[in-house]
Design a protein around this motif. Sequence first.
Motif: not given
Length: 114
Positions: A51-59, A66-77
Amino acid sequence: QVQVVESGGGLVQAGGSLRLSCATSISITTIVAMGWHRQAPGKQRELVALITSAGTTNYADSVKGRFTISRDNAKNTVYLQMNSLKPEDTAVYYCNTYGVHQYWGQGTQVTVSS
């Protein structure tokens, strides 16, 4: 030195789900991209999702749908939601950062029983 810490691995039956977490010691908004890789015994480490800083994803083709990548900027996770798990998903899963330097976590074991 950026700290990268994975968690959430474990043992699950085929068809089950797990959610992996990757926490960093710096703001992930400053990181170009973050990825999840995995390495099974006797095999090379492979990229699973990114996942990029812009939110673009690649699998990887093997996990699409089946899998999903995501980010929570507030939690740095960054998360990896894994559904419909298969025995061939068994591996140590690693999180890493992309940028001028790459930082890796210590890995978390995922074991899928048939």
